[in-house]
Enzyme design. Structure first.
Site, PDB file in Angstrom:
ATOM      1  N   GLY A  61     -30.189 -10.150  -5.015  1.00  0.00           N
ATOM      2  CA  GLY A  61     -31.458 -10.874  -5.047  1.00  0.00           C
ATOM      3  C   GLY A  61     -32.010 -10.981  -3.643  1.00  0.00           C
ATOM      4  N   GLY A  95     -32.563 -15.915   0.341  1.00  0.00           N
ATOM      5  CA  GLY A  95     -33.020 -17.233  -0.077  1.00  0.00           C
ATOM      6  C   GLY A  95     -33.080 -17.429  -1.576  1.00  0.00           C
ATOM      7  N   GLY A 152     -30.563 -17.670  -3.554  1.00  0.00           N
ATOM      8  CA  GLY A 152     -29.470 -18.535  -3.997  1.00  0.00           C
ATOM      9  C   GLY A 152     -28.187 -17.795  -4.296  1.00  0.00           C
ATOM     10  CB  SER A 199     -24.601 -17.224  -0.225  1.00  0.00           C
ATOM     11  OG  SER A 199     -24.703 -15.926   0.316  1.00  0.00           O
ATOM     12  CB  SER A 221     -27.075  -4.810  -2.730  1.00  0.00           C
ATOM     13  OG  SER A 221     -27.013  -5.900  -3.616  1.00  0.00           O
TER      14      SER A 221
END
Length: 201
Positions: free
Chosen positions: A35, A38, A40, A42, A109
């Site tokens: 994604g 920012g 989310g 992690s 990615s």
């Protein structure tokens, strides 16, 4: 493998993947979080790892920023370097899956081809693509590292979502709404792992 490495041979291990999985009490698998910055990734991956740890599941979290401090510290952000970054992470993740671990990876990615490359390396049934789908405007408003601000100011080039493309998954195993509560997203992922007999009910 390079042509001059024809004398390098693969050595089979006496302990099989299945034996390792039996020892852990669950299957080895990669959950590949993708994604925008920012979105989310992690945060959700970390919360899921914590939940799995409490359930006695053997896990390891590979984070996009962390691997660039060591394993991929020699790489930049060109298309070639990004591809090599994902290739290396894919190889490490595959080794961990063979060790019977549930591996969580949090990487932008941005290209489908690289994600497909890792899927093929790990093998079908052991690769779960997790699309954390958060609108660009929300990611930019969050901007935890101040990267969007720098990209908008022209201080950061080739930034995904601004002047570098992000190719959203077309058929991810699970599509998460990144605007939902993290606890809800973690529950959706736990449900998926149980439904696919990766962890016990």
């Amino acid at each position: 493998m390079a042509l001059h490495d024809e004398n390098v041979v693969w050595h089979s291990h006496p302990v099989t993947v299945q034996q390792r999985e039996l020892h852990h009490g669950h299957r080895g698998v990669v959950l590949w979080f993708t994604g925008l910055s920012g979105s989310g990734k992690s945060t959700v991956a970390g919360a899921l790892e914590e939940a799995l740890h409490k359930l006695g599941v053997s896990t390891y979290l590979l984070d996009g920023d962390n691997v660039r401090h060591g394993l991929c510290s020699d790489l930049g952000f060109s298309d070639a370097d990004r591809k090599e970054n994902i290739r290396r992470v894919g190889e490490v993740a595959n080794l961990m899956v063979e060790a019977g671990l549930v591996v969580l990876t949090a990487f932008i990615s941005p290209h489908r081809a690289e994600r497909q490359m890792v899927r093929e390396r790990v093998g079908e049934g052991r690769f779960i693509e997790v699309f954390v789908d958060t609108p660009l405007a929300i990611c930019e408003a969050r901007d935890p590292k101040g990267l969007y601000k720098k990209a908008r100011a022209g201080e950061l080039r080739n930034f995904t979502g601004i002047d570098s493309v992000y190719e959203a998954p077309e058929s991810a195993e699970i599509h998460l709404n990144g605007e939902q509560l993290v606890t809800n997203l973690v529950q959706q992922l736990l449900d998926l792992l149980r439904q696919n007999d990766i962890i016990r009910s």
